[in-house]
Enzyme design. Sequence first.
Site, short mmCIF file in Angstrom:
data_model
loop_
_atom_site.label_atom_id
_atom_site.label_comp_id
_atom_site.label_asym_id
_atom_site.label_seq_id
_atom_site.Cartn_x
_atom_site.Cartn_y
_atom_site.Cartn_z
N ARG A 38 0.81 -1.22 0.00
CA ARG A 38 0.00 0.00 0.00
C ARG A 38 0.85 1.27 0.00
NH1 ARG A 38 -5.39 -0.68 3.73
NH2 ARG A 38 -6.64 -1.50 2.03
N LYS A 199 -18.36 -13.71 4.50
CA LYS A 199 -19.73 -13.24 4.69
C LYS A 199 -20.45 -12.93 3.38
CE LYS A 199 -19.64 -11.12 9.24
NZ LYS A 199 -19.60 -9.78 9.86
N GLY A 352 -8.49 -7.81 0.66
CA GLY A 352 -7.23 -7.98 1.37
C GLY A 352 -6.79 -9.42 1.45
N GLY A 375 -12.84 -3.32 0.88
CA GLY A 375 -14.18 -2.76 1.08
C GLY A 375 -14.51 -1.71 0.03
P1 ADP Z 1 -11.31 -10.57 1.10
O1 ADP Z 1 -10.47 -9.93 2.21
O2 ADP Z 1 -10.47 -11.10 -0.01
O3 ADP Z 1 -12.42 -9.67 0.66
P2 ADP Z 1 -13.00 -11.90 3.03
O4 ADP Z 1 -12.46 -11.00 4.09
O5 ADP Z 1 -14.39 -11.73 2.59
O6 ADP Z 1 -12.02 -11.87 1.75
O7 ADP Z 1 -12.87 -13.41 3.50
C1 ADP Z 1 -11.65 -13.98 3.87
C2 ADP Z 1 -11.81 -14.90 5.05
O8 ADP Z 1 -12.83 -15.86 4.81
C3 ADP Z 1 -10.55 -15.68 5.31
O9 ADP Z 1 -10.03 -15.33 6.57
C4 ADP Z 1 -10.98 -17.14 5.28
O10 ADP Z 1 -10.38 -17.93 6.27
C5 ADP Z 1 -12.47 -17.04 5.49
N1 ADP Z 1 -13.18 -18.18 4.91
C6 ADP Z 1 -13.10 -18.66 3.67
N2 ADP Z 1 -13.86 -19.76 3.52
C7 ADP Z 1 -14.44 -20.00 4.70
C8 ADP Z 1 -15.34 -21.01 5.18
N3 ADP Z 1 -15.77 -21.98 4.38
N4 ADP Z 1 -15.74 -20.93 6.47
C9 ADP Z 1 -15.29 -19.94 7.26
N5 ADP Z 1 -14.45 -18.96 6.88
C10 ADP Z 1 -14.03 -18.99 5.59
MG MG Z 2 -10.81 -9.70 4.32
#
Ligand code: ADP
Ligand code: MG
Length: 395
Positions: A38, A199, A352, A375
């Site tokens: 970053r 989520k 992230g 986000g």
């Molecule tokens: P990003 O940061 O790329 O937007 P998110 O923050 O939405 O992604 O999600 C990442 C998190 O989701 C990771 O910490 C991962 O461990 C968790 N995750 C992925 N698959 C599952 C699952 N099946 N059950 C629970 N947590 C999960």
């Molecule tokens: Mg994340």
Amino acid sequence: MFSKKTIRDVDVTGKRVLVRVDFNVPLTKEREVADSTRIRAVLPTINYLVEREAKIILISHLGRPDGKVDDAVRMDPVARCLSNLLGKQVQKVDKTVTDEVKAAVSRLKTGDVLLLENVRFNPGEKKNDPEFAKQLALLADIYVNDAFGTAHRNHASTVGITNYLPAYGGFLLEKEINELSKLFKNPDKPFVAVLGGNKVSDKIKVIEKFLDIVDVILTGGGMCFTFLKAKGANIGGSICQNDETEHSLKMLKKAKENGVGLLLPVDVVVAKTIAEDAEYKIVPVENIPDKLMGLDIGPKTIRTYEDILSKAKTIFWNGPMGVFEIEQFSQGTKAIATAIANSQATTIVGGGDSDAALRKYGLENRVSFISTGGGASLKFLEGTPLPGAEALLDK
Ligand code: ADP
Ligand code: MG
């Protein structure tokens, strides 16, 4: 496309230029910068201002200090890292708007770079307090926003300050918005979106938007279980947002109407706990035992997804396919990240954890663009205006 004035549109020479950056970087236990992505992303803006002999004042948040001074998230490690990257000394002050800071600003010579203390030590920042915004504005002649990762926040240093200073976009903000905008401007087809992460509520509006522009959405991660539950599957102890099942059903219906493939996993890796030593097995998705959780997509799903990705011409990826931080549950994310890296498509990644996954597998240089804002990129893609960008001067 970015339709705001940028630093190219103003004479900055000799001016005090306050630049809001997003230096919210991970730190090591020894409090050094663990990943400088970053910081490096803002170098084009800083170098441009140095070359044009502006007096540069940088301000950022780091962590979640919640309106109070917290020594664990002072900006000093960032100042050291930035000094190394710029090859010149970056001055650092321990406050944001005090007389001490004003004095440091008045001592700046052209081409100097000053980094202020963590802006979220001040309770006025997140409240977008006009008095705090005014105090910040008094430090400078020109305001620049180059904090794409924070552009979805309505804070004093991202929005309030633009009421008191002429406000321009930096090169990172411009590039992020232009790159993400390409997804909406006649993207090469097939256009495939890969969505995972934990989520579904974070992603549902993006799914809704994407159903109008993509050919296929591949789902994984924790969020797919809300869809599976909505369809009546027994998801065992998998993560699920029950208040989103109705919304999810609507998306499945919209996908059918629009002729978009909204694909859910057909097999998953399940385990009793999310732990390094957890025992796991692979089961068909309609058959998750009651006490087990789905923690990664299974091999059949991986093969189907790889095949679809190999034919794609545009790919957007947000959210890991499983709990990739733990070896047993990382195969899906690794395979999908690799398929995206190997693809000839235009490949855009946001989030992230998705970014961290790419780096874990050494694939970060093999995609077209990685957004520095998780986000913020989702908000932008779902069509929500970014207040930090909206507040800048129009072209
Ligand atoms: P990003 O940061 O790329 O937007 P998110 O923050 O939405 O992604 O999600 C990442 C998190 O989701 C990771 O910490 C991962 O461990 C968790 N995750 C992925 N698959 C599952 C699952 N099946 N059950 C629970 N947590 C999960
Ligand atoms: Mg994340």
